[in-house]
Write an enzyme that holds these catalytic residues in place. Sequence first.
Site, PDB file in Angstrom:
ATOM      1  CE1 TYR A 159     -18.577   0.352  -9.770  1.00 37.22           C
ATOM      2  CE2 TYR A 159     -20.164  -0.718  -8.335  1.00 37.22           C
ATOM      3  CZ  TYR A 159     -18.881  -0.594  -8.807  1.00 37.22           C
ATOM      4  OH  TYR A 159     -17.905  -1.412  -8.325  1.00 37.22           O
ATOM      5  CE  LYS A 213      -5.761   5.435 -18.932  1.00 40.47           C
ATOM      6  NZ  LYS A 213      -4.330   5.110 -18.774  1.00 40.47           N
ATOM      7  CG  ASP A 250      -2.297   4.019 -16.079  1.00 38.55           C
ATOM      8  OD1 ASP A 250      -2.408   5.130 -15.518  1.00 38.55           O
ATOM      9  OD2 ASP A 250      -1.954   3.900 -17.269  1.00 38.55           O
ATOM     10  CG  ASP A 290     -15.161  -2.071  -6.843  1.00 39.04           C
ATOM     11  OD1 ASP A 290     -15.335  -2.431  -5.665  1.00 39.04           O
ATOM     12  OD2 ASP A 290     -15.218  -2.845  -7.810  1.00 39.04           O
ATOM     13  CG  ASP A 338     -11.287  -5.342  -3.513  1.00 36.75           C
ATOM     14  OD1 ASP A 338     -11.975  -4.701  -2.697  1.00 36.75           O
ATOM     15  OD2 ASP A 338     -11.656  -6.420  -4.019  1.00 36.75           O
TER      16      ASP A 338
HETATM   17  C1  IPM Z   1     -17.791  -2.999  -2.789  1.00 36.95           C
HETATM   18  C2  IPM Z   1     -18.339  -4.174  -3.537  1.00 36.95           C
HETATM   19  C3  IPM Z   1     -19.565  -3.738  -4.321  1.00 36.95           C
HETATM   20  C4  IPM Z   1     -19.126  -2.671  -5.297  1.00 36.95           C
HETATM   21  C5  IPM Z   1     -20.293  -4.867  -5.040  1.00 36.95           C
HETATM   22  C6  IPM Z   1     -20.686  -5.980  -4.099  1.00 36.95           C
HETATM   23  C7  IPM Z   1     -21.490  -4.361  -5.808  1.00 36.95           C
HETATM   24  O1  IPM Z   1     -17.381  -4.748  -4.348  1.00 36.95           O
HETATM   25  O2  IPM Z   1     -18.501  -2.452  -1.918  1.00 36.95           O
HETATM   26  O3  IPM Z   1     -16.662  -2.594  -3.057  1.00 36.95           O
HETATM   27  O4  IPM Z   1     -18.653  -2.983  -6.406  1.00 36.95           O
HETATM   28  O5  IPM Z   1     -19.271  -1.499  -4.990  1.00 36.95           O
HETATM   29 MN    MN Z   2     -15.405  -3.790  -4.214  1.00 42.41          MN
END
Ligand code: IPM
Ligand code: MN
Length: 355
Positions: free
Chosen positions: A142, A190, A222, A246, A250
Amino acid sequence: MEMNIALLPGDGIGPEVIEQTVKVIKAIGQKFGHTITFTEAVVGAAAIDATGNPYPDATHEICLKADAVLFGAIGDPKYDNDPKAKVRPEQGLLDMRRKLGLFSNVRPTFTFPSLIHKSPLKKDRIEGTDLVFLRELTGGIYFGEPRGRNEQGTKAFDTNIYSKEEITRLARMGFEFAQKRRKLLTCVDKANVMATSRLWRETVQELEADYPDVKVEYEFVDAVAMRLIQWPKAYDVLITENLFGDILTDEASVISGSMGLMPSASLGTDVKLFEPIHGSYPQAAGKDIANPLATVLSAAMMFEYAFDLKDEAKAISDVVNLSLAEGVVTEDIAEGDKAYKTSEVGDWLAEQILK
Ligand code: IPM
Ligand code: MN
Protein backbone atom coordinates in the site's frame (compact mmCIF):
# COMPACT_ATOMS: atom_id res chain seq x y z
CA MET A 1 -14.61 10.58 32.52
CA GLU A 2 -14.10 13.42 30.06
CA MET A 3 -13.76 12.34 26.46
CA ASN A 4 -13.08 14.30 23.33
CA ILE A 5 -14.02 12.31 20.26
CA ALA A 6 -13.10 13.37 16.73
CA LEU A 7 -15.85 12.52 14.23
CA LEU A 8 -14.84 11.93 10.63
CA PRO A 9 -18.06 10.97 8.83
CA GLY A 10 -16.45 10.99 5.35
CA ASP A 11 -18.38 9.87 2.28
CA GLY A 12 -21.38 7.84 1.16
CA ILE A 13 -23.28 6.37 4.07
CA GLY A 14 -20.55 7.53 6.50
CA PRO A 15 -22.44 10.62 7.78
CA GLU A 16 -25.68 8.68 8.40
CA VAL A 17 -24.11 5.82 10.31
CA ILE A 18 -21.96 8.22 12.35
CA GLU A 19 -25.06 10.23 13.24
CA GLN A 20 -26.75 7.16 14.72
CA THR A 21 -23.61 6.18 16.58
CA VAL A 22 -23.40 9.64 18.13
CA LYS A 23 -26.92 9.11 19.50
CA VAL A 24 -25.74 5.86 21.08
CA ILE A 25 -22.55 7.39 22.50
CA LYS A 26 -24.51 10.28 23.99
CA ALA A 27 -26.91 7.86 25.63
CA ILE A 28 -23.97 5.91 27.09
CA GLY A 29 -22.46 9.19 28.35
CA GLN A 30 -25.72 10.06 30.05
CA LYS A 31 -26.22 6.64 31.58
CA PHE A 32 -22.68 6.17 32.88
CA GLY A 33 -21.97 9.83 33.74
CA HIS A 34 -19.32 10.75 31.18
CA THR A 35 -18.80 14.19 29.67
CA ILE A 36 -18.34 13.63 25.96
CA THR A 37 -17.53 16.30 23.42
CA PHE A 38 -17.42 15.78 19.67
CA THR A 39 -15.32 17.63 17.12
CA GLU A 40 -16.20 17.03 13.49
CA ALA A 41 -13.77 17.14 10.56
CA VAL A 42 -13.84 16.37 6.83
CA VAL A 43 -12.07 13.47 5.11
CA GLY A 44 -12.23 11.72 1.74
CA ALA A 45 -14.21 13.00 -1.25
CA ALA A 46 -16.02 15.39 1.10
CA ALA A 47 -12.63 16.89 2.01
CA ILE A 48 -11.48 17.07 -1.63
CA ASP A 49 -14.63 19.04 -2.42
CA ALA A 50 -14.05 21.37 0.55
CA THR A 51 -10.25 21.80 0.46
CA GLY A 52 -8.72 19.90 -2.49
CA ASN A 53 -7.02 17.51 -0.02
CA PRO A 54 -8.60 14.19 1.10
CA TYR A 55 -6.89 14.42 4.52
CA PRO A 56 -6.40 18.12 5.27
CA ASP A 57 -3.96 19.30 7.98
CA ALA A 58 -6.86 20.76 9.96
CA THR A 59 -8.41 17.29 10.14
CA HIS A 60 -5.10 15.78 11.20
CA GLU A 61 -4.78 18.35 14.02
CA ILE A 62 -8.27 17.53 15.27
CA CYS A 63 -7.44 13.79 15.28
CA LEU A 64 -4.17 14.36 17.16
CA LYS A 65 -5.93 16.36 19.86
CA ALA A 66 -8.74 13.85 20.28
CA ASP A 67 -8.88 10.97 22.77
CA ALA A 68 -10.29 8.74 20.01
CA VAL A 69 -11.37 9.05 16.40
CA LEU A 70 -14.62 7.68 15.03
CA PHE A 71 -14.53 7.32 11.28
CA GLY A 72 -17.36 6.58 8.83
CA ALA A 73 -16.26 5.69 5.30
CA ILE A 74 -14.34 6.95 2.33
CA GLY A 75 -14.93 6.64 -1.40
CA ASP A 76 -16.97 8.08 -4.22
CA PRO A 77 -17.86 6.39 -7.53
CA LYS A 78 -16.90 9.47 -9.52
CA TYR A 79 -13.26 8.65 -8.68
CA ASP A 80 -13.55 4.85 -9.02
CA ASN A 81 -14.34 5.17 -12.70
CA ASP A 82 -11.55 7.62 -13.37
CA PRO A 83 -8.18 5.84 -13.05
CA LYS A 84 -6.43 9.08 -14.08
CA ALA A 85 -7.84 11.21 -11.23
CA LYS A 86 -4.95 13.13 -9.58
CA VAL A 87 -6.34 13.03 -6.06
CA ARG A 88 -8.39 10.10 -4.80
CA PRO A 89 -10.48 9.95 -1.63
CA GLU A 90 -8.81 6.68 -0.58
CA GLN A 91 -5.50 8.53 -0.46
CA GLY A 92 -6.95 10.42 2.50
CA LEU A 93 -7.54 7.17 4.37
CA LEU A 94 -4.01 5.96 3.70
CA ASP A 95 -2.52 9.32 4.72
CA MET A 96 -4.58 9.31 7.88
CA ARG A 97 -3.45 5.79 8.81
CA ARG A 98 0.20 6.62 8.18
CA LYS A 99 0.25 10.05 9.83
CA LEU A 100 -1.58 8.78 12.90
CA GLY A 101 0.76 5.77 13.14
CA LEU A 102 -2.15 3.31 13.03
CA PHE A 103 -0.11 0.22 12.23
CA SER A 104 -2.58 -2.39 13.44
CA ASN A 105 -6.11 -2.84 12.19
CA VAL A 106 -8.05 -5.07 14.54
CA ARG A 107 -10.95 -6.76 12.75
CA PRO A 108 -12.92 -9.26 14.80
CA THR A 109 -15.26 -11.78 13.22
CA PHE A 110 -18.01 -13.33 15.27
CA THR A 111 -21.51 -14.61 14.68
CA PHE A 112 -24.82 -13.34 16.03
CA PRO A 113 -27.19 -16.15 17.10
CA SER A 114 -30.19 -14.44 15.52
CA LEU A 115 -28.41 -13.98 12.19
CA ILE A 116 -26.72 -17.33 11.66
CA HIS A 117 -29.24 -18.25 8.96
CA LYS A 118 -28.29 -15.12 6.97
CA SER A 119 -24.83 -16.41 6.27
CA PRO A 120 -24.42 -18.30 2.99
CA LEU A 121 -22.24 -20.73 4.96
CA LYS A 122 -23.53 -23.78 6.80
CA LYS A 123 -24.62 -23.20 10.39
CA ASP A 124 -22.54 -26.00 11.93
CA ARG A 125 -19.40 -24.56 10.34
CA ILE A 126 -19.81 -21.00 11.54
CA GLU A 127 -21.77 -21.10 14.79
CA GLY A 128 -19.50 -19.93 17.60
CA THR A 129 -16.82 -18.46 15.34
CA ASP A 130 -14.71 -16.01 17.32
CA LEU A 131 -11.58 -14.87 15.57
CA VAL A 132 -9.71 -11.63 15.15
CA PHE A 133 -7.45 -10.38 12.41
CA LEU A 134 -4.60 -8.01 13.12
CA ARG A 135 -3.95 -6.52 9.71
CA GLU A 136 -0.72 -4.52 9.31
CA LEU A 137 -1.96 -1.14 8.15
CA THR A 138 0.86 1.30 7.44
CA GLY A 139 3.32 -0.71 5.36
CA GLY A 140 3.59 -3.22 2.57
CA ILE A 141 2.43 -2.77 -0.97
CA TYR A 142 0.00 0.00 0.00
CA PHE A 143 2.91 2.35 0.69
CA GLY A 144 6.09 0.85 -0.83
CA GLU A 145 8.17 2.91 -3.24
CA PRO A 146 8.83 2.92 -6.12
CA ARG A 147 5.33 2.68 -7.49
CA GLY A 148 3.84 3.94 -10.71
CA ARG A 149 4.39 3.55 -14.45
CA ASN A 150 7.30 3.46 -16.83
CA GLU A 151 7.76 6.48 -19.11
CA GLN A 152 5.68 5.05 -21.92
CA GLY A 153 2.94 4.25 -19.45
CA THR A 154 2.87 0.65 -20.67
CA LYS A 155 4.09 -0.98 -17.46
CA ALA A 156 2.97 -0.41 -13.90
CA PHE A 157 4.58 -1.49 -10.64
CA ASP A 158 4.00 -1.51 -6.89
CA THR A 159 6.59 -2.39 -4.29
CA ASN A 160 6.04 -4.57 -1.26
CA ILE A 161 8.46 -3.69 1.54
CA TYR A 162 8.51 -4.72 5.20
CA SER A 163 11.09 -4.01 7.85
CA LYS A 164 11.70 -6.30 10.78
CA GLU A 165 10.60 -3.50 13.07
CA GLU A 166 7.23 -3.13 11.36
CA ILE A 167 6.63 -6.87 11.54
CA THR A 168 7.76 -7.11 15.15
CA ARG A 169 5.42 -4.46 16.55
CA LEU A 170 2.41 -5.97 14.79
CA ALA A 171 3.39 -9.51 15.75
CA ARG A 172 3.92 -8.60 19.41
CA MET A 173 0.44 -7.13 19.48
CA GLY A 174 -0.81 -10.40 17.97
CA PHE A 175 0.90 -12.47 20.68
CA GLU A 176 -0.58 -10.22 23.37
CA PHE A 177 -4.08 -10.55 21.91
CA ALA A 178 -3.64 -14.33 21.79
CA GLN A 179 -2.53 -14.40 25.43
CA LYS A 180 -5.82 -12.76 26.43
CA ARG A 181 -7.85 -15.14 24.25
CA ARG A 182 -7.47 -18.82 23.28
CA LYS A 183 -3.66 -18.60 22.93
CA LEU A 184 -3.49 -19.55 19.27
CA LEU A 185 -1.73 -17.27 16.81
CA THR A 186 -1.72 -17.83 13.05
CA CYS A 187 0.87 -16.06 10.95
CA VAL A 188 -0.57 -15.69 7.45
CA ASP A 189 2.00 -15.27 4.69
CA LYS A 190 3.20 -16.45 1.30
CA ALA A 191 6.65 -17.53 2.43
CA ASN A 192 6.88 -20.13 -0.34
CA VAL A 193 7.09 -17.29 -2.89
CA MET A 194 7.68 -13.87 -1.36
CA ALA A 195 10.80 -12.47 0.32
CA THR A 196 8.71 -10.16 2.50
CA SER A 197 6.73 -13.16 3.73
CA ARG A 198 9.91 -15.03 4.59
CA LEU A 199 10.96 -12.08 6.75
CA TRP A 200 7.52 -12.15 8.41
CA ARG A 201 7.85 -15.83 9.19
CA GLU A 202 11.42 -15.59 10.43
CA THR A 203 10.58 -12.61 12.66
CA VAL A 204 7.54 -14.27 14.20
CA GLN A 205 9.53 -17.48 14.78
CA GLU A 206 12.13 -15.49 16.72
CA LEU A 207 9.43 -13.93 18.91
CA GLU A 208 7.89 -17.27 19.85
CA ALA A 209 10.33 -17.73 22.75
CA ASP A 210 8.97 -14.59 24.44
CA TYR A 211 5.44 -16.00 24.52
CA PRO A 212 5.77 -19.67 25.50
CA ASP A 213 2.07 -19.91 26.37
CA VAL A 214 1.00 -19.07 22.80
CA LYS A 215 0.83 -21.76 20.12
CA VAL A 216 1.87 -20.40 16.73
CA GLU A 217 0.80 -21.75 13.37
CA TYR A 218 2.19 -20.64 10.02
CA GLU A 219 -0.13 -20.85 7.06
CA PHE A 220 0.02 -19.66 3.46
CA VAL A 221 -2.51 -17.02 2.55
CA ASP A 222 -4.14 -19.08 -0.19
CA ALA A 223 -4.75 -21.93 2.24
CA VAL A 224 -6.17 -19.51 4.82
CA ALA A 225 -8.55 -18.10 2.19
CA MET A 226 -9.96 -21.60 1.88
CA ARG A 227 -9.94 -22.77 5.50
CA LEU A 228 -11.37 -19.48 6.76
CA ILE A 229 -14.75 -20.20 5.24
CA GLN A 230 -14.51 -23.97 5.53
CA TRP A 231 -13.65 -24.12 9.19
CA PRO A 232 -13.45 -20.64 10.75
CA LYS A 233 -13.53 -22.06 14.26
CA ALA A 234 -9.96 -23.27 13.65
CA TYR A 235 -8.72 -19.72 14.16
CA ASP A 236 -8.23 -17.40 17.12
CA VAL A 237 -5.82 -14.53 16.33
CA LEU A 238 -4.44 -14.05 12.81
CA ILE A 239 -1.65 -11.65 11.92
CA THR A 240 -0.90 -10.64 8.37
CA GLU A 241 0.43 -7.99 6.03
CA ASN A 242 -1.62 -5.11 4.70
CA LEU A 243 -2.89 -6.49 1.38
CA PHE A 244 -3.58 -10.04 2.57
CA GLY A 245 -5.45 -8.57 5.54
CA ASP A 246 -7.54 -6.33 3.32
CA ILE A 247 -8.70 -9.28 1.26
CA LEU A 248 -9.17 -11.85 4.02
CA THR A 249 -11.16 -9.55 6.29
CA ASP A 250 -13.74 -8.91 3.58
CA GLU A 251 -13.97 -12.65 3.15
CA ALA A 252 -14.30 -13.15 6.91
CA SER A 253 -17.22 -10.72 7.08
CA VAL A 254 -19.32 -13.25 5.14
CA ILE A 255 -19.16 -15.55 8.16
CA SER A 256 -21.11 -13.09 10.30
CA GLY A 257 -23.91 -12.91 7.75
CA SER A 258 -23.52 -9.22 6.96
CA MET A 259 -20.73 -6.80 6.29
CA GLY A 260 -23.02 -4.19 7.81
CA LEU A 261 -22.20 -5.58 11.24
CA MET A 262 -18.44 -5.77 11.38
CA PRO A 263 -16.55 -3.13 13.39
CA SER A 264 -12.83 -2.43 13.54
CA ALA A 265 -10.24 -0.63 15.60
CA SER A 266 -6.97 0.80 14.33
CA LEU A 267 -4.31 0.95 16.98
CA GLY A 268 -0.78 2.24 16.91
CA THR A 269 1.59 4.76 18.33
CA ASP A 270 -0.84 7.59 18.89
CA VAL A 271 -4.59 8.16 18.98
CA LYS A 272 -6.84 5.15 18.28
CA LEU A 273 -9.35 5.09 15.44
CA PHE A 274 -12.59 3.14 15.11
CA GLU A 275 -14.49 2.42 11.92
CA PRO A 276 -16.96 0.01 10.33
CA ILE A 277 -15.36 -2.19 7.67
CA HIS A 278 -18.18 -1.86 5.13
CA GLY A 279 -17.01 1.21 3.22
CA SER A 280 -19.02 4.05 1.69
CA TYR A 281 -21.80 2.05 -0.06
CA PRO A 282 -22.71 5.00 -2.34
CA GLN A 283 -25.85 3.32 -3.72
CA ALA A 284 -27.48 3.68 -0.32
CA ALA A 285 -26.17 7.13 0.61
CA GLY A 286 -28.80 9.63 1.78
CA LYS A 287 -31.63 7.08 1.66
CA ASP A 288 -31.79 6.37 5.39
CA ILE A 289 -31.48 2.62 4.70
CA ALA A 290 -27.85 1.88 5.61
CA ASN A 291 -27.14 -0.44 8.51
CA PRO A 292 -25.60 1.61 11.36
CA LEU A 293 -24.72 -1.39 13.55
CA ALA A 294 -21.11 -1.86 12.40
CA THR A 295 -20.36 1.74 13.38
CA VAL A 296 -22.25 1.37 16.64
CA LEU A 297 -20.19 -1.74 17.41
CA SER A 298 -17.06 0.22 16.49
CA ALA A 299 -18.06 2.65 19.23
CA ALA A 300 -18.24 -0.32 21.61
CA MET A 301 -14.66 -1.14 20.62
CA MET A 302 -13.78 2.51 21.25
CA PHE A 303 -15.03 2.38 24.85
CA GLU A 304 -13.07 -0.80 25.42
CA TYR A 305 -9.80 -0.08 23.61
CA ALA A 306 -9.47 3.71 23.92
CA PHE A 307 -10.99 4.24 27.37
CA ASP A 308 -10.81 0.80 28.98
CA LEU A 309 -14.52 1.05 29.82
CA LYS A 310 -15.76 -2.51 29.46
CA ASP A 311 -19.22 -2.02 30.97
CA GLU A 312 -19.98 0.76 28.50
CA ALA A 313 -18.73 -1.44 25.65
CA LYS A 314 -20.89 -4.30 26.85
CA ALA A 315 -23.95 -2.06 27.19
CA ILE A 316 -23.57 -1.21 23.50
CA SER A 317 -23.07 -4.75 22.28
CA ASP A 318 -25.98 -5.92 24.44
CA VAL A 319 -28.31 -3.36 22.92
CA VAL A 320 -27.15 -4.28 19.41
CA ASN A 321 -27.91 -7.94 20.17
CA LEU A 322 -31.33 -6.89 21.42
CA SER A 323 -32.04 -4.98 18.21
CA LEU A 324 -31.09 -8.06 16.19
CA ALA A 325 -33.20 -10.36 18.35
CA GLU A 326 -36.22 -8.03 18.21
CA GLY A 327 -35.81 -7.29 14.51
CA VAL A 328 -35.24 -3.55 14.93
CA VAL A 329 -32.89 -3.59 11.96
CA THR A 330 -32.41 -2.09 8.51
CA GLU A 331 -33.55 -3.69 5.27
CA ASP A 332 -30.28 -5.53 4.56
CA ILE A 333 -30.95 -7.93 7.43
CA ALA A 334 -34.67 -7.47 8.10
CA GLU A 335 -37.05 -10.40 7.67
CA GLY A 336 -40.04 -9.84 5.40
CA ASP A 337 -41.17 -6.23 5.12
CA LYS A 338 -40.44 -5.14 8.69
CA ALA A 339 -37.38 -3.01 7.88
CA TYR A 340 -36.52 0.03 9.98
CA LYS A 341 -34.82 3.19 8.76
CA THR A 342 -31.21 3.94 9.69
CA SER A 343 -32.37 6.82 11.89
CA GLU A 344 -35.06 4.71 13.56
CA VAL A 345 -32.52 2.07 14.52
CA GLY A 346 -30.30 4.80 16.02
CA ASP A 347 -33.19 6.27 18.01
CA TRP A 348 -34.27 2.87 19.25
CA LEU A 349 -30.77 1.90 20.42
CA ALA A 350 -30.33 5.18 22.32
CA GLU A 351 -33.78 4.80 23.93
CA GLN A 352 -33.04 1.24 25.04
CA ILE A 353 -29.76 2.27 26.63
CA LEU A 354 -31.52 4.92 28.70
CA LYS A 355 -34.37 2.62 29.77
C1 IPM B 1 -10.40 -1.07 3.91
C2 IPM B 1 -10.64 -0.46 2.57
C3 IPM B 1 -9.45 0.43 2.21
C4 IPM B 1 -8.23 -0.45 2.16
C5 IPM B 1 -9.62 1.21 0.91
C6 IPM B 1 -10.87 2.05 0.91
C7 IPM B 1 -8.40 2.05 0.61
O1 IPM B 1 -10.87 -1.42 1.61
O2 IPM B 1 -10.30 -0.33 4.91
O3 IPM B 1 -10.30 -2.30 4.00
O4 IPM B 1 -7.94 -1.08 1.13
O5 IPM B 1 -7.51 -0.51 3.15
MN1 MN C 1 -10.88 -3.48 2.39
